[in-house]
Design a protein around this motif. Sequence first.
Motif, PDB file in Angstrom:
ATOM      1  N   THR A 117      -0.564 -19.204  -3.515  1.00 65.99           N
ATOM      2  CA  THR A 117      -0.545 -19.764  -4.864  1.00 65.99           C
ATOM      3  C   THR A 117      -1.077 -18.721  -5.842  1.00 65.99           C
ATOM      4  N   GLY A 136      -4.834 -17.441  -2.386  1.00 61.68           N
ATOM      5  CA  GLY A 136      -4.685 -17.574  -3.835  1.00 61.68           C
ATOM      6  C   GLY A 136      -4.956 -16.252  -4.515  1.00 61.68           C
ATOM      7  N   LEU A 138      -4.528 -26.459  -2.538  1.00 62.13           N
ATOM      8  CA  LEU A 138      -3.586 -26.501  -1.417  1.00 62.13           C
ATOM      9  C   LEU A 138      -4.181 -27.198  -0.192  1.00 62.13           C
ATOM     10  N   HIS A 165       3.709 -21.903  -5.417  1.00 59.72           N
ATOM     11  CA  HIS A 165       2.658 -22.739  -5.996  1.00 59.72           C
ATOM     12  C   HIS A 165       2.001 -22.026  -7.173  1.00 59.72           C
TER      13      HIS A 165
END
Lengths: 374, 282
Positions: free
Chosen positions: B179, B152, B197, B190
Motif C-alpha cells: 500500500t 507500506g 491492511l 491499495h
Amino acid sequence: MPEQQSLTPNGLQALLDALQARGYRIIGPTLRDQAVVYDDVQSLTDLPVGWTDVQEAGHYRLARRDDDALFGYAVGPHSWKHYLHTPVQRLWHAKHERDDIIVTTEPPEAPRLALFGVRSCELHAIAIQDRVLLGGHYRDVHYAARRQDNFIVAVNCAVAGGTCFCASMHTGPKAVAGYDLALTEIIDEGEHRFLIEAGTPEGVEVLSELPARQASNEDIALADAILASTAESMGREMQADDVRELLLAHLEHPRWDDVATRCLTCGNCTLVCPTCFCTSEEDSSDLTGTEMARSRRWDSCFTMDFSYLHGGSVRASHRARYRQWMTHKLATWHDQFDTSGCVGCGRCITWCPVGIDITEEVKAIRETSQEAGS
Amino acid sequence: MAIQSDKLALAHDPMTPRVMRVLKRCHDGPQTVTLDIEPGDSAPFQPGQFNMLSVFGVGEVPISLSGAPTDHDRLRHTIRAVGPVSTALTRLSKGECLGLRGPFGNGWPMQQAEGHDVVLVAGGLGLAPLRPAIYQLLSERERYGRITLLHGTRSPADILFHREIMAWRRHRNIDIEVTVDHAPPDWRGHVGVVTRLISSVPFETGNTLAFVCGPEVMMRFAIAALKDAGLGDETIYLSMERNMKCAVGFCGHCQFGPVFVCRDGPVFRHDRLGGLLNLKEI
C-alpha cells in the motif's frame, strides 16, 4: 572480625611511601580551584589538611576546621571514574596506505593506581561501574585495564556532608567491602591517629610494613561512635526501598513538568555522578584524510544529541530528559544491573546550578501519589 | 582492591572495526542504496541482527543486515541517506573500504514461528531488517503456516525491493499486499497506511506470530490493529530503533526504559516492553 591497628600521622605517611615503593601512582584528595579534587598525592601535606566543605543544594564552599584533620570533608566534584573510566579515551586510529586502511586498536593503559581516601559510597560506585563495564557479555577493555592493578585505601566518613544520604541508601558511611585498607580518622584531646584494618592479603602485607600498633578497645569504641554519629547527621535521606516501583508507576506524574521548569539540562549531575557511565564516540581525521581516529568521551543523557535519531531527538523536552536520568538512576538500573545506580553521595544535589535535589523530587512524587491514593 | 583476573580475559576489542571492502553497490529507491560487503571472518548472523558500519573519518551507524543469512559470500545492508554517516555510506563505491563491527543484537523469533502463520508488517525501510526473515521463511517454507507480508511506503517509487517482491508473488507461497500513502493516477493497488491492511489478512488466531518493523508511530498502530484482529501481545514482535554508539551496552544511548536496544534487542516481544511504546519521549 579483622584486626584493627592504630597509626600515627607519620605512620600514614609511611603508608604513602610504601605504596610508592610498590610502584603505585597514588591518587587522593587535594585542593584545587577551591574544591577537593582527586589528583596525584605524594605526601600528607598534599591533602586538604584542616579543611572541610559546606554543601547544600547548588552550594559548595570550603571552610577551615579547628583541627588538622586530613579527611574532614565529604566528597568533592571529582569521583574515581576520572581515573578508571576516563573522560576521553581514544579507541583506535587508522591510516590510509595506498588503497588500504590499517586500523590499530589503542592498547589499554594499565597504570598501577593506588586510590587513597575512597569513601564507602565511592566503593559502591566503583562496584556498580564494575558491573556495568565488566559484568556483561562484553567487557570494556580500557576500564578493565585501569581496574586491574588498583590498591584501594578507604576512609570511613567522620563527617557527613550537607547533601549526603548514603545511610538511607545502605552504602555507607562505613566501608565494608572492596578495599585493601580502611582508615578511620580519630582526633581526640589533640591526639591525631588512624585506625586501620586490612581487607585483602595485599592490604595485610602492606599493613605489616607500617609502624602500626594494636588499636585500643577505647579507640575501637570511639571509631564506632564516630561512624554512628556520621550516620545520624546525614544532610539528606531518601526512602529507597520501593523507589523503583514508585517511579515506574508514575512516569506521567505532574512533578516531571515541575522539575522541567527548573532543570537547565546542563548535565552537571551526570558528570559529577560517580556511577553515570554514558559515553559518545567521535571520529576525526586530518585534513588530507590520511590519518583517522575514534575517541569516546563522557556524554550525558541531558544533551539533545544523546537520543538523536533521523529527524530529531527522542527525548526533546527537559521533562523527558530529567525523567530519563532519574528513572534510570533509581529504577531501571535495577532491571539492567540488579542494583540501584545511586549511592547517596549527594554530588548531583550540590553541583546542580539550580539546586535540584533528587531526594526532594522522589519525596514530592511519593507524597502526591499517596494523596492521590495511588 | 583490584578486580579478579578472570574478568580480564581481553578478547578482541568489540569496539575496533574490521576493514572490509564494498563488493557491489546498487540503488534500491530514492536515497536508498544496498551495499554488498565482503564478509571477512564475520560470524553468521540471525535475521534481524545489525552491524555497525563506519566510514573512516566520518562516523559509525547501526545498519540492519538485509541479505540472506545463508549467503556467506556477502553481507548485504540497505541504507537510506538521512544523516552524514548514512549519506557517506550510500556514496561508497565498489572496492572502497569501510569499517564493520558485528553482528550485534538478537533476531526475529524464527524457531518460535515454526508451525505458525506469520504476518510481517513493514513500514518503508522497515522491510530491510525483515528481508532476511523472509528469505529464511521461504527457504524452509514447509516449516511454517500461511505467510503474509504487508508493506507500506510513501509512493510506488519508494517500494523497497520492488522486483524481488514481484518475483516472490509469482513464484513463492506468500501473500503480499503493498500500500502507498500517495498514489499517482496509474496506481492500481491499495492506498493508505499499512496498518489498515491488517484487518483483511486471513490468519489463524492463536496460531500466528507477527513481525513488525517500521517507524514507531506505524508500529503503535500496527500493534493496535493486530490486537483487534485477535493477536496477543506475546505474539507480536517489534524491531526497535534508537541512537546507538557502541552496540555492546556500554554507551547508554539506546536505552528504552529498562532495556538496551542494542544488547536486549533490537527485536522485542511486545508484552516485554511493558506498555512503554504508548508513552512519549521514553
